[in-house]
Design a protein around this motif. Structure first.
Motif, PDB file in Angstrom:
ATOM      1  N   MET A  23       0.826  -1.206   0.000  1.00 39.40           N
ATOM      2  CA  MET A  23       0.000   0.000   0.000  1.00 39.40           C
ATOM      3  C   MET A  23       0.864   1.261   0.000  1.00 39.40           C
ATOM      4  N   THR A  24       1.930   1.271   0.764  1.00 42.20           N
ATOM      5  CA  THR A  24       2.805   2.441   0.835  1.00 42.20           C
ATOM      6  C   THR A  24       3.465   2.715  -0.519  1.00 42.20           C
ATOM      7  N   VAL A  25       4.024   1.670  -1.131  1.00 47.06           N
ATOM      8  CA  VAL A  25       4.687   1.841  -2.423  1.00 47.06           C
ATOM      9  C   VAL A  25       3.681   2.252  -3.494  1.00 47.06           C
ATOM     10  N   ALA A  26       2.514   1.618  -3.489  1.00 46.43           N
ATOM     11  CA  ALA A  26       1.495   1.939  -4.500  1.00 46.43           C
ATOM     12  C   ALA A  26       1.037   3.390  -4.376  1.00 46.43           C
ATOM     13  N   LEU A  27       0.802   3.847  -3.168  1.00 45.79           N
ATOM     14  CA  LEU A  27       0.335   5.222  -2.990  1.00 45.79           C
ATOM     15  C   LEU A  27       1.443   6.247  -3.225  1.00 45.79           C
ATOM     16  N   LEU A  28       2.684   5.910  -2.907  1.00 47.32           N
ATOM     17  CA  LEU A  28       3.790   6.832  -3.161  1.00 47.32           C
ATOM     18  C   LEU A  28       4.013   7.054  -4.656  1.00 47.32           C
ATOM     19  N   PHE A  29       3.817   6.012  -5.449  1.00 43.82           N
ATOM     20  CA  PHE A  29       4.044   6.125  -6.886  1.00 43.82           C
ATOM     21  C   PHE A  29       2.767   6.414  -7.670  1.00 43.82           C
ATOM     22  N   GLY A  30       1.665   6.675  -6.982  1.00 44.02           N
ATOM     23  CA  GLY A  30       0.440   7.093  -7.649  1.00 44.02           C
ATOM     24  C   GLY A  30      -0.411   5.977  -8.219  1.00 44.02           C
ATOM     25  N   TYR A  31      -0.232   4.771  -7.738  1.00 41.30           N
ATOM     26  CA  TYR A  31      -1.038   3.640  -8.201  1.00 41.30           C
ATOM     27  C   TYR A  31      -2.124   3.329  -7.173  1.00 41.30           C
ATOM     28  N   ALA A  32      -3.049   4.248  -7.013  1.00 39.03           N
ATOM     29  CA  ALA A  32      -4.097   4.093  -6.006  1.00 39.03           C
ATOM     30  C   ALA A  32      -5.008   2.911  -6.326  1.00 39.03           C
ATOM     31  N   LYS A  33      -5.293   2.683  -7.603  1.00 35.41           N
ATOM     32  CA  LYS A  33      -6.156   1.565  -7.977  1.00 35.41           C
ATOM     33  C   LYS A  33      -5.519   0.227  -7.617  1.00 35.41           C
ATOM     34  N   GLY A  35      -3.321  -0.225  -5.251  1.00 33.47           N
ATOM     35  CA  GLY A  35      -3.342  -0.300  -3.793  1.00 33.47           C
ATOM     36  C   GLY A  35      -4.696  -0.731  -3.253  1.00 33.47           C
ATOM     37  N   LEU A  36      -5.760  -0.207  -3.845  1.00 36.90           N
ATOM     38  CA  LEU A  36      -7.100  -0.606  -3.419  1.00 36.90           C
ATOM     39  C   LEU A  36      -7.364  -2.081  -3.716  1.00 36.90           C
ATOM     40  N   MET A  37      -6.942  -2.542  -4.883  1.00 39.61           N
ATOM     41  CA  MET A  37      -7.152  -3.948  -5.219  1.00 39.61           C
ATOM     42  C   MET A  37      -6.307  -4.865  -4.329  1.00 39.61           C
ATOM     43  N   ALA A  38      -5.107  -4.446  -3.991  1.00 38.18           N
ATOM     44  CA  ALA A  38      -4.274  -5.245  -3.088  1.00 38.18           C
ATOM     45  C   ALA A  38      -4.927  -5.327  -1.704  1.00 38.18           C
ATOM     46  N   CYS A  39      -5.440  -4.206  -1.228  1.00 32.11           N
ATOM     47  CA  CYS A  39      -6.116  -4.189   0.070  1.00 32.11           C
ATOM     48  C   CYS A  39      -7.351  -5.089   0.053  1.00 32.11           C
ATOM     49  N   TYR A  40      -8.150  -4.987  -0.998  1.00 28.85           N
ATOM     50  CA  TYR A  40      -9.332  -5.833  -1.103  1.00 28.85           C
ATOM     51  C   TYR A  40      -8.943  -7.304  -1.199  1.00 28.85           C
ATOM     52  N   GLY A  41      -7.891  -7.607  -1.928  1.00 26.43           N
ATOM     53  CA  GLY A  41      -7.439  -8.991  -2.036  1.00 26.43           C
ATOM     54  C   GLY A  41      -7.015  -9.571  -0.697  1.00 26.43           C
ATOM     55  N   PHE A  42      -6.262  -8.797   0.074  1.00 28.97           N
ATOM     56  CA  PHE A  42      -5.856  -9.261   1.390  1.00 28.97           C
ATOM     57  C   PHE A  42      -7.058  -9.440   2.305  1.00 28.97           C
ATOM     58  N   LEU A  43      -7.986  -8.496   2.288  1.00 23.88           N
ATOM     59  CA  LEU A  43      -9.178  -8.623   3.130  1.00 23.88           C
ATOM     60  C   LEU A  43     -10.012  -9.836   2.727  1.00 23.88           C
ATOM     61  N   PHE A  44     -10.142 -10.066   1.447  1.00 26.53           N
ATOM     62  CA  PHE A  44     -10.864 -11.239   0.961  1.00 26.53           C
ATOM     63  C   PHE A  44     -10.176 -12.513   1.444  1.00 26.53           C
ATOM     64  N   TYR A  45      -8.867 -12.548   1.350  1.00 25.23           N
ATOM     65  CA  TYR A  45      -8.114 -13.723   1.790  1.00 25.23           C
ATOM     66  C   TYR A  45      -8.294 -13.956   3.289  1.00 25.23           C
ATOM     67  N   TRP A  46      -8.137 -12.886   4.073  1.00 29.28           N
ATOM     68  CA  TRP A  46      -8.248 -13.042   5.517  1.00 29.28           C
ATOM     69  C   TRP A  46      -9.659 -13.427   5.945  1.00 29.28           C
ATOM     70  N   ALA A  47     -10.668 -12.879   5.288  1.00 26.99           N
ATOM     71  CA  ALA A  47     -12.044 -13.133   5.703  1.00 26.99           C
ATOM     72  C   ALA A  47     -12.539 -14.500   5.257  1.00 26.99           C
ATOM     73  N   ASN A  48     -12.109 -14.979   4.117  1.00 20.74           N
ATOM     74  CA  ASN A  48     -12.706 -16.191   3.577  1.00 20.74           C
ATOM     75  C   ASN A  48     -11.769 -17.382   3.582  1.00 20.74           C
ATOM     76  N   VAL A  49     -10.565 -17.229   3.131  1.00 19.37           N
ATOM     77  CA  VAL A  49      -9.676 -18.366   2.960  1.00 19.37           C
ATOM     78  C   VAL A  49      -9.231 -18.915   4.313  1.00 19.37           C
ATOM     79  N   PHE A  50      -9.029 -18.059   5.307  1.00 17.40           N
ATOM     80  CA  PHE A  50      -8.665 -18.550   6.626  1.00 17.40           C
ATOM     81  C   PHE A  50      -9.765 -19.409   7.233  1.00 17.40           C
ATOM     82  N   SER A  51     -11.015 -19.097   6.935  1.00 14.72           N
ATOM     83  CA  SER A  51     -12.120 -19.799   7.572  1.00 14.72           C
ATOM     84  C   SER A  51     -12.690 -20.931   6.729  1.00 14.72           C
ATOM     85  N   ILE A  52     -12.080 -21.256   5.598  1.00 18.70           N
ATOM     86  CA  ILE A  52     -12.656 -22.289   4.733  1.00 18.70           C
ATOM     87  C   ILE A  52     -12.581 -23.662   5.402  1.00 18.70           C
TER      88      ILE A  52
END
Length: 90
Positions: A23-33, A35-52
């Protein structure tokens, strides 16, 4: 509902640090999209894959159904977000 309230959730520190770095590198270099997709991917992984594993082992069919519905809707949201990011150019 009691199962959801009593559930404990822990995320490994190395994964949190990896997300913070991405997230830090993405936002520093202007790749906000990205960064958002990386954040969503991690949240999806933590919420669903851990509990499968607990979802498959659980004998409550309503919890398993809701978990797989969450999986389906999350994958649809990821697909639509990727299409929107690719089609919308500024």
């Amino acid at each position: 509902m009691e199962n959801l309230i009593m559930t404990e959730f822990c995320v490994p520190l190395n994964q949190l640090m990896l997300l913070l770095g991405i997230m830090t590198v993405a936002l520093l270099f202007g790749y906000a999209k990205f960064g958002l997709m990386a954040c969503y991917g991690f949240l999806f992984y933590w919420a669903n894959v851990f509990s499968i594993r607990s979802t498959v082992e659980n004998s409550d069919p309503s919890l398993a159904t809701s978990s797989f519905l969450f999986l389906g809707f999350s994958l649809v949201i990821i697909f639509l977000a990727l299409v929107g990011f690719l089609l919308h150019k500024q």
